[in-house]
Write an enzyme that holds these catalytic residues in place. Sequence first.
Site, mmCIF file in Angstrom:
data_model
loop_
_atom_site.group_PDB
_atom_site.id
_atom_site.type_symbol
_atom_site.label_atom_id
_atom_site.label_comp_id
_atom_site.label_asym_id
_atom_site.label_seq_id
_atom_site.Cartn_x
_atom_site.Cartn_y
_atom_site.Cartn_z
ATOM 1 N N ARG A 24 0.858 -1.186 0.000
ATOM 2 C CA ARG A 24 0.000 0.000 0.000
ATOM 3 C C ARG A 24 0.881 1.219 0.000
ATOM 4 O O ARG A 24 1.932 1.234 0.613
ATOM 5 C CB ARG A 24 -0.880 0.041 1.259
ATOM 6 C CG ARG A 24 -1.998 -0.955 1.224
ATOM 7 C CD ARG A 24 -2.913 -0.817 2.454
ATOM 8 N NE ARG A 24 -4.029 -1.727 2.296
ATOM 9 C CZ ARG A 24 -5.201 -1.382 1.786
ATOM 10 N NH1 ARG A 24 -5.417 -0.140 1.428
ATOM 11 N NH2 ARG A 24 -6.160 -2.262 1.652
ATOM 12 N N GLY A 25 0.406 2.249 -0.697
ATOM 13 C CA GLY A 25 1.160 3.492 -0.746
ATOM 14 C C GLY A 25 0.218 4.667 -0.772
ATOM 15 O O GLY A 25 -1.005 4.507 -0.643
ATOM 16 N N GLY A 26 0.781 5.836 -0.962
ATOM 17 C CA GLY A 26 -0.003 7.055 -0.930
ATOM 18 C C GLY A 26 -1.017 7.174 -2.054
ATOM 19 O O GLY A 26 -2.040 7.831 -1.903
ATOM 20 N N MET A 27 -0.753 6.529 -3.185
ATOM 21 C CA MET A 27 -1.661 6.675 -4.327
ATOM 22 C C MET A 27 -2.539 5.453 -4.565
ATOM 23 O O MET A 27 -3.446 5.514 -5.378
ATOM 24 C CB MET A 27 -0.871 6.971 -5.594
ATOM 25 C CG MET A 27 -0.343 8.390 -5.598
ATOM 26 S SD MET A 27 0.441 8.844 -7.129
ATOM 27 C CE MET A 27 -0.853 8.595 -8.301
ATOM 28 N N VAL A 38 -1.204 -2.049 -4.159
ATOM 29 C CA VAL A 38 -0.509 -2.864 -5.146
ATOM 30 C C VAL A 38 -0.864 -4.325 -4.901
ATOM 31 O O VAL A 38 -0.807 -4.808 -3.772
ATOM 32 C CB VAL A 38 1.015 -2.655 -5.083
ATOM 33 C CG1 VAL A 38 1.722 -3.500 -6.139
ATOM 34 C CG2 VAL A 38 1.363 -1.182 -5.256
ATOM 35 N N LYS A 54 -0.915 -1.649 -9.643
ATOM 36 C CA LYS A 54 -1.083 -0.527 -8.723
ATOM 37 C C LYS A 54 -2.451 0.065 -9.023
ATOM 38 O O LYS A 54 -2.668 0.607 -10.106
ATOM 39 C CB LYS A 54 0.015 0.511 -8.918
ATOM 40 C CG LYS A 54 -0.061 1.665 -7.940
ATOM 41 C CD LYS A 54 1.119 2.586 -8.132
ATOM 42 C CE LYS A 54 1.185 3.638 -7.070
ATOM 43 N NZ LYS A 54 2.390 4.459 -7.210
ATOM 44 N N ASP A 56 9.949 9.873 -4.632
ATOM 45 C CA ASP A 56 9.660 9.134 -3.396
ATOM 46 C C ASP A 56 10.654 7.989 -3.221
ATOM 47 O O ASP A 56 10.280 6.894 -2.813
ATOM 48 C CB ASP A 56 8.220 8.596 -3.419
ATOM 49 C CG ASP A 56 7.759 8.101 -2.045
ATOM 50 O OD1 ASP A 56 8.304 8.579 -1.019
ATOM 51 O OD2 ASP A 56 6.879 7.222 -2.004
#
Length: 149
Positions: free
Chosen positions: A17-20, A23, A38, A131
């Site tokens: 998991r990420g900011g956008m 996955v 993603k 990033d």
Amino acid sequence: MIGKTLSHYKVLEEIGRGGMGVVYRALDTTLGREVALKVLGADAARGAEQERRLRVEARAAASLAHPAVSTIYEIDEAEGATFIAMELVRGRPLATLLAEKPVAPPRALELAIEVADGLAEAHARGVVHRDLKPKNVMLTDSGHAKIID
């Protein structure tokens, strides 16, 4: 999302998991290979700006072809979700290695050179990662560094 199919990708499991977005490991049912998807969420909070940023990220990353940078296959939309299909890098995040034990200087230098080579290629094409951190560098099963995300 697990078990669903987006376009021709069958979602198998969440891998990050990420900011956008989230996955997933997925199966490309057309080519019979595993990929990373993603996925930008389908909720109302997604917003046009976040989708625009995802598309810009996909286009920029897709312009790169380097062994230390993960490959982008496509960006698409299905079932109300926008997603990037990309190379599934098998291995572990550099962050995991760094948390386990100190890395010997010769090995640290090898990895730093691989990451720097990938970044140099990106920068030569006008692409900035924005990033870069140990969580976004994978150590492949063969021991090489690969920039993701």
